[in-house]
Design an enzyme around this catalytic site. Structure first.
Site, PDB file in Angstrom:
ATOM      1  N   TYR A  50      -1.583   0.143   9.843  1.00 22.64           N
ATOM      2  CA  TYR A  50      -1.941  -0.569   8.882  1.00 22.64           C
ATOM      3  C   TYR A  50      -0.598  -0.517   7.689  1.00 22.64           C
ATOM      4  O   TYR A  50      -0.201  -1.770   7.448  1.00 22.64           O
ATOM      5  CB  TYR A  50      -3.254  -0.138   8.160  1.00 22.64           C
ATOM      6  N   THR A  85       0.638  -1.308   0.080  1.00 26.91           N
ATOM      7  CA  THR A  85      -0.029   0.196   0.098  1.00 26.91           C
ATOM      8  C   THR A  85       0.755   1.139   0.067  1.00 26.91           C
ATOM      9  O   THR A  85       1.928   1.363   0.448  1.00 26.91           O
ATOM     10  CB  THR A  85      -0.712   0.005   1.173  1.00 26.91           C
TER      11      THR A  85
HETATM   12  N1  UFG Z   1     -13.212  10.383   3.663  1.00 23.26           N
HETATM   13  C1  UFG Z   1     -13.931  11.412   3.831  1.00 23.26           C
HETATM   14  N2  UFG Z   1     -15.192  10.847   4.630  1.00 23.26           N
HETATM   15  C2  UFG Z   1     -15.214   9.595   4.455  1.00 23.26           C
HETATM   16  C3  UFG Z   1     -14.488   8.676   4.344  1.00 23.26           C
HETATM   17  C4  UFG Z   1     -13.122   9.274   3.894  1.00 23.26           C
HETATM   18  O1  UFG Z   1     -13.693  12.590   3.960  1.00 23.26           O
HETATM   19  O2  UFG Z   1     -16.633   9.356   5.248  1.00 23.26           O
HETATM   20  C5  UFG Z   1     -11.791  10.750   3.107  1.00 23.26           C
HETATM   21  C6  UFG Z   1     -10.492  10.383   3.895  1.00 23.26           C
HETATM   22  O3  UFG Z   1     -10.405  11.476   4.895  1.00 23.26           O
HETATM   23  C7  UFG Z   1      -9.560  10.416   2.832  1.00 23.26           C
HETATM   24  C8  UFG Z   1     -10.291  10.239   1.557  1.00 23.26           C
HETATM   25  O4  UFG Z   1     -11.820  10.535   1.957  1.00 23.26           O
HETATM   26  O5  UFG Z   1      -8.958  11.993   2.709  1.00 23.26           O
HETATM   27  C9  UFG Z   1     -10.191   8.593   1.253  1.00 23.26           C
HETATM   28  O6  UFG Z   1     -10.662   7.760   2.412  1.00 23.26           O
HETATM   29  P1  UFG Z   1     -10.669   6.279   2.185  1.00 23.26           P
HETATM   30  O7  UFG Z   1     -11.250   5.693   3.423  1.00 23.26           O
HETATM   31  O8  UFG Z   1     -11.632   6.038   1.050  1.00 23.26           O
HETATM   32  O9  UFG Z   1      -9.288   5.744   1.760  1.00 23.26           O
HETATM   33  P2  UFG Z   1      -8.131   6.137   2.527  1.00 23.26           P
HETATM   34  O10 UFG Z   1      -7.108   6.859   1.754  1.00 23.26           O
HETATM   35  O11 UFG Z   1      -8.171   6.169   3.814  1.00 23.26           O
HETATM   36  O12 UFG Z   1      -7.291   4.601   2.588  1.00 23.26           O
HETATM   37  C10 UFG Z   1      -6.900   3.892   1.451  1.00 23.26           C
HETATM   38  C11 UFG Z   1      -7.340   2.341   1.455  1.00 23.26           C
HETATM   39  C12 UFG Z   1      -6.267   1.803   2.244  1.00 23.26           C
HETATM   40  C13 UFG Z   1      -4.714   2.552   1.910  1.00 23.26           C
HETATM   41  C14 UFG Z   1      -4.943   3.833   2.043  1.00 23.26           C
HETATM   42  C15 UFG Z   1      -3.636   4.745   1.989  1.00 23.26           C
HETATM   43  O13 UFG Z   1      -8.491   2.041   1.753  1.00 23.26           O
HETATM   44  O14 UFG Z   1      -6.053   0.538   2.395  1.00 23.26           O
HETATM   45  O15 UFG Z   1      -5.752   4.292   1.130  1.00 23.26           O
HETATM   46  O16 UFG Z   1      -3.831   5.824   2.477  1.00 23.26           O
HETATM   47  F1  UFG Z   1      -3.913   1.796   2.771  1.00 23.26           F
END
Ligand code: UFG
Length: 326
Positions: free
Chosen positions: A140, A116
């Site tokens: 993670y 990741t």
């Molecule tokens: N976000 C919101 N509201 C929500 C959910 C997410 O504003 O309800 C934002 C988060 O803060 C982030 C973006 O949308 O800025 C993307 O969030 P996700 O939860 O969709 O994805 P992440 O970037 O947190 O996580 C993903 C993968 C992980 C990986 C990661 C690397 O799910 O497995 O990217 O940062 F490791």
């Protein structure tokens, strides 16, 4: 040719099984169904089992004699990993150690691993390449980095070649909607937004509007799940052609803010997106954008479906179906 797919009942694993079957392989799903769905296993045999159960792994290797392993199974929520780091270190790292040892013991020489961009952490560089130093800021990312190290050590000592893919933000669904993204609970931006659009939840909460980005919301590099699994088929062929171990980023090189994703969803679905502005979520990086030249040049990868509109349109089509049952 059998390929063992851990996590084949999950979002990305199920799409990989579809792509592998289309490419002439037989995907053997190994999954404990803790987050995956029995109903998502549609493209080859299913073996229920847990990575912490070494005897069960040995049995599955003996039965199917896979030519390669693709290791998708993992706990993968950044926020949860901050709340319960022990679970991430135990299940992700110890599970992977068992799997790698079972792979070597079975004489299987090719291993593809889902790592990741969270292993890079929060860095100033605009673009993260495979050579950027890795400094995870959540458990993670830490657990995935540990597994990368494990694979390097095992490849140095044993007859094992590995392809490590560092995913950026995977989105979208199979355009035929046979499989798609279905987590319970859901934590990812696009499915949560689609839920808010069609009234399955009251509103999307934007996590933080005071980041150091042009509109104050986090920037991510979104890659279509079909493009991502195409890269896995290419990675497998790379290993089978004896080209050696290699690490590849999988993203498009284009970053989009949360607000830009909201705007695109409004345009694609032609519906309003109910939303509220909330606090930052612990563990979130400001900006994660991939340098993906290596996968394009070395593997011949072409992430053609990975436009924001296409990813949202494919996710929306799947979202309007019935999902899975266990
Ligand atoms: N976000 C919101 N509201 C929500 C959910 C997410 O504003 O309800 C934002 C988060 O803060 C982030 C973006 O949308 O800025 C993307 O969030 P996700 O939860 O969709 O994805 P992440 O970037 O947190 O996580 C993903 C993968 C992980 C990986 C990661 C690397 O799910 O497995 O990217 O940062 F490791």
């Amino acid at each position: 040719m059998n390929v063992l797919i851990t996590g084949g009942a999950g979002y990305i694993g199920a799409h990989a099984c579809k792509a592998l079957k289309a490419a002439g392989y037989t995907p053997i799903t190994f999954d404990n169904l803790s987050t995956g769905w029995r109903d998502a296993v549609r493209f080859g045999p299913f073996e229920e089992g847990d990575l912490l159960d070494r005897a069960r792994l040995d049995e599955v290797f003996a039965t199917h004699q896979p030519v390669a392993v693709m290791h998708f199974a993992a706990l993968s929520q950044v926020g949860e990993s901050m709340q319960d780091p022990g679970r991430y270190w135990r299940e992700n790292v110890m599970g992977a150690l068992n799997l790698i040892e079972a792979t070597v013991a079975a004489g299987c020489r090719h291993f593809v691993f889902s790592s990741t961009c969270a292993t890079y952490g929060d860095q100033d560089q605009v673009t993260l390449t495979e050579d950027t130093p890795q400094q995870p800021i959540n458990a993670y990312g830490g657990s995935k980095l540990a597994i990368e190290g494990m694979l390097r050590d095992f490849s140095a000592r044993h007859d094992l070649e590995t392809v490590i893919f560092r995913y950026f933000n995977v989105a979208g669904a199979d355009p035929e909607a046979e499989v798609g993204e279905f987590h319970q609970p859901e934590t990812h931006l696009i499915p949560l937004m689609l839920d808010a659009i069609d009234g399955k939840r009251p509103a999307l909460t934007i996590f933080g509007t005071d980041y150091d980005t042009p509109d104050g919301t986090c920037i991510r590099d979104y890659v279509h799940v079909m493009d991502l699994v195409d890269a896995h088929v290419l990675g497998l062929k790379w290993l089978q052609a004896d080209k050696g171990s290699r690490v590849f980023n999988l993203g498009t090189g284009s970053g989009f803010s949360v607000r830009e994703v909201v705007d695109a969803s409004r345009a694609v679905t032609n519906r309003d997106v109910p939303m509220t502005l909330g606090e930052r979520r612990p563990g979130d990086c400001t900006k994660l954008v991939s340098g993906s030249a290596r996968a394009i040049e070395d593997l011949g990868w072409s992430p053609e479906r990975s436009t924001l509109n296409q990813m949202i349109a494919d996710a929306w089509r799947w979202h309007q179906g019935k999902g899975y049952s266990r």
